[in-house]
Scaffold this motif. Structure first.
Motif, PDB file in Angstrom:
ATOM      1  N   SER A  21       0.902  -1.137  -0.026  1.00  0.00           N
ATOM      2  CA  SER A  21       0.014   0.185  -0.126  1.00  0.00           C
ATOM      3  C   SER A  21       0.867   1.256  -0.012  1.00  0.00           C
ATOM      4  CB  SER A  21      -0.928   0.119   1.194  1.00  0.00           C
ATOM      5  OG  SER A  21      -1.856  -1.088   1.368  1.00  0.00           O
ATOM      6  N   CYS A  22       0.383   2.445  -0.449  1.00  0.00           N
ATOM      7  CA  CYS A  22       1.137   3.685  -0.581  1.00  0.00           C
ATOM      8  C   CYS A  22      -0.045   4.783  -0.197  1.00  0.00           C
ATOM      9  CB  CYS A  22       1.822   3.942  -1.895  1.00  0.00           C
ATOM     10  SG  CYS A  22       2.471   5.493  -2.196  1.00  0.00           S
ATOM     11  N   VAL A  23       0.106   5.240   0.879  1.00  0.00           N
ATOM     12  CA  VAL A  23      -0.560   6.176   1.208  1.00  0.00           C
ATOM     13  C   VAL A  23      -0.092   7.851   0.877  1.00  0.00           C
ATOM     14  CG1 VAL A  23      -2.135   7.353   3.249  1.00  0.00           C
ATOM     15  CG2 VAL A  23      -1.668   4.762   3.008  1.00  0.00           C
ATOM     16  N   ALA A  24      -0.853   8.495   0.208  1.00  0.00           N
ATOM     17  CA  ALA A  24      -0.278   9.824   0.046  1.00  0.00           C
ATOM     18  C   ALA A  24      -1.058  10.937   0.735  1.00  0.00           C
ATOM     19  CB  ALA A  24      -0.606  10.226  -1.814  1.00  0.00           C
ATOM     20  N   SER A  25      -0.360  11.774   1.058  1.00  0.00           N
ATOM     21  CA  SER A  25      -0.928  13.074   1.849  1.00  0.00           C
ATOM     22  C   SER A  25      -0.198  14.303   1.641  1.00  0.00           C
ATOM     23  CB  SER A  25      -0.805  12.614   3.312  1.00  0.00           C
ATOM     24  OG  SER A  25       0.697  12.521   3.725  1.00  0.00           O
ATOM     25  N   GLY A  26      -0.752  15.311   2.093  1.00  0.00           N
ATOM     26  CA  GLY A  26      -0.238  16.625   1.970  1.00  0.00           C
ATOM     27  C   GLY A  26      -1.080  17.580   0.617  1.00  0.00           C
ATOM     28  N   ARG A  27      -1.660  16.769  -0.252  1.00  0.00           N
ATOM     29  CA  ARG A  27      -2.334  17.658  -1.269  1.00  0.00           C
ATOM     30  C   ARG A  27      -3.406  16.575  -1.766  1.00  0.00           C
ATOM     31  NH1 ARG A  27       1.362  19.774  -5.553  1.00  0.00           N
ATOM     32  NH2 ARG A  27       2.342  20.213  -3.665  1.00  0.00           N
ATOM     33  N   THR A  28      -4.291  17.038  -2.767  1.00  0.00           N
ATOM     34  CA  THR A  28      -5.104  16.122  -3.395  1.00  0.00           C
ATOM     35  C   THR A  28      -4.381  15.663  -4.515  1.00  0.00           C
ATOM     36  OG1 THR A  28      -6.932  17.550  -2.838  1.00  0.00           O
ATOM     37  CG2 THR A  28      -7.370  15.902  -4.682  1.00  0.00           C
ATOM     38  N   PHE A  29      -4.384  14.239  -4.628  1.00  0.00           N
ATOM     39  CA  PHE A  29      -3.683  13.321  -5.508  1.00  0.00           C
ATOM     40  C   PHE A  29      -4.769  12.842  -6.949  1.00  0.00           C
ATOM     41  CE2 PHE A  29       0.365  12.888  -4.050  1.00  0.00           C
ATOM     42  CZ  PHE A  29       0.232  13.422  -2.802  1.00  0.00           C
ATOM     43  N   THR A  30      -5.931  13.462  -7.155  1.00  0.00           N
ATOM     44  CA  THR A  30      -6.609  13.043  -8.200  1.00  0.00           C
ATOM     45  C   THR A  30      -6.213  13.354  -9.357  1.00  0.00           C
ATOM     46  OG1 THR A  30      -7.851  15.049  -7.938  1.00  0.00           O
ATOM     47  CG2 THR A  30      -8.962  13.270  -6.647  1.00  0.00           C
ATOM     48  N   SER A  31      -5.248  14.084  -9.625  1.00  0.00           N
ATOM     49  CA  SER A  31      -4.726  14.397 -11.066  1.00  0.00           C
ATOM     50  C   SER A  31      -3.175  13.882 -11.065  1.00  0.00           C
ATOM     51  CB  SER A  31      -4.657  16.024 -11.418  1.00  0.00           C
ATOM     52  OG  SER A  31      -4.060  16.437 -10.243  1.00  0.00           O
ATOM     53  N   TYR A  32      -2.959  12.944 -10.180  1.00  0.00           N
ATOM     54  CA  TYR A  32      -1.475  12.358 -10.183  1.00  0.00           C
ATOM     55  C   TYR A  32      -1.651  11.028 -10.628  1.00  0.00           C
ATOM     56  CZ  TYR A  32       0.633  16.221  -7.678  1.00  0.00           C
ATOM     57  OH  TYR A  32       1.072  17.129  -7.317  1.00  0.00           O
ATOM     58  N   THR A  33      -0.596  10.650 -11.505  1.00  0.00           N
ATOM     59  CA  THR A  33      -0.315   9.278 -11.650  1.00  0.00           C
ATOM     60  C   THR A  33       0.656   8.827 -10.635  1.00  0.00           C
ATOM     61  OG1 THR A  33      -0.477   9.620 -14.089  1.00  0.00           O
ATOM     62  CG2 THR A  33       1.012   7.692 -13.372  1.00  0.00           C
ATOM     63  N   MET A  34       0.222   7.327 -10.261  1.00  0.00           N
ATOM     64  CA  MET A  34       1.025   6.844  -9.228  1.00  0.00           C
ATOM     65  C   MET A  34       1.897   5.918  -9.833  1.00  0.00           C
ATOM     66  SD  MET A  34       0.315   8.417  -6.274  1.00  0.00           S
ATOM     67  CE  MET A  34       0.358   7.239  -4.821  1.00  0.00           C
ATOM     68  N   GLY A  35       2.885   5.659  -9.352  1.00  0.00           N
ATOM     69  CA  GLY A  35       3.797   4.487 -10.066  1.00  0.00           C
ATOM     70  C   GLY A  35       4.436   3.594  -9.137  1.00  0.00           C
ATOM     71  N   TRP A  36       4.901   2.511  -9.254  1.00  0.00           N
ATOM     72  CA  TRP A  36       5.645   1.548  -8.400  1.00  0.00           C
ATOM     73  C   TRP A  36       6.925   1.208  -9.144  1.00  0.00           C
ATOM     74  CZ3 TRP A  36       4.371   0.422  -3.323  1.00  0.00           C
ATOM     75  CH2 TRP A  36       3.068   0.463  -2.994  1.00  0.00           C
ATOM     76  N   PHE A  37       7.903   1.260  -8.233  1.00  0.00           N
ATOM     77  CA  PHE A  37       9.441   0.832  -8.753  1.00  0.00           C
ATOM     78  C   PHE A  37       9.926   0.141  -7.683  1.00  0.00           C
ATOM     79  CE2 PHE A  37      10.226   3.765 -12.407  1.00  0.00           C
ATOM     80  CZ  PHE A  37       9.135   4.766 -12.195  1.00  0.00           C
ATOM     81  N   ARG A  38      11.063  -0.652  -8.069  1.00  0.00           N
ATOM     82  CA  ARG A  38      11.824  -1.441  -7.019  1.00  0.00           C
ATOM     83  C   ARG A  38      13.500  -1.312  -7.477  1.00  0.00           C
ATOM     84  NH1 ARG A  38       9.810  -7.462  -9.333  1.00  0.00           N
ATOM     85  NH2 ARG A  38      11.086  -7.455 -11.136  1.00  0.00           N
TER      86      ARG A  38
END
Length: 123
Positions: A21-38
């Protein structure tokens, strides 16, 4: 202040599953792309999966296609990475990242990063 916090990593046997899981905070993320890297020890950070803004299209690295699933909650503030049929080569530190509007398969596409969560798959 934007923060991304990953959780859900751990030690699992090959063939097992984990859900990150990745919880984002500090602003609204509705216009953000979320990615996963390793990133594995001694290797460069590599793309795993992403769910893009605005259409929610998903992209996967060939190495995880068919085994991993990326998703987001309805508020688009939490991203998930369901990992099934894990292999030893999936071992690494997994990071989530956020990019306003467009985010591709390159780490430099993303502005915000979490601290990472370790995934270890024993064979």
């Amino acid at each position: 202040q934007v923060q991304l916090a990953e959780s859900g990593g751990g030690l699992v046997q090959a063939g097992g599953s984990l859900r990150l899981s990745c919880v984002a905070s500090g602003r609204t993320f509705t216009s953000y792309t979320m990615g996963w890297f390793r990133q594995a020890p001694g290797k460069e950070r590599e793309f795993v999966a992403t769910k893009t803004w605005p259409n929610g299209i998903t992209y996967y690295a060939d190495s995880v296609k068919g085994r991993f699933t990326v998703s987001r909650d309805s508020a688009w503030n939490t991203a998930y990475l369901q990992m099934d049929s894990l292999k030893a080569e999936d071992t690494g530190n997994y990071f989530c990242a956020a990019a306003e509007f467009y985010g591709g398969k390159r780490p430099e596409d993303y502005k915000y990063w979490g601290q990472g969560t370790q995934v270890t798959v024993s064979s």
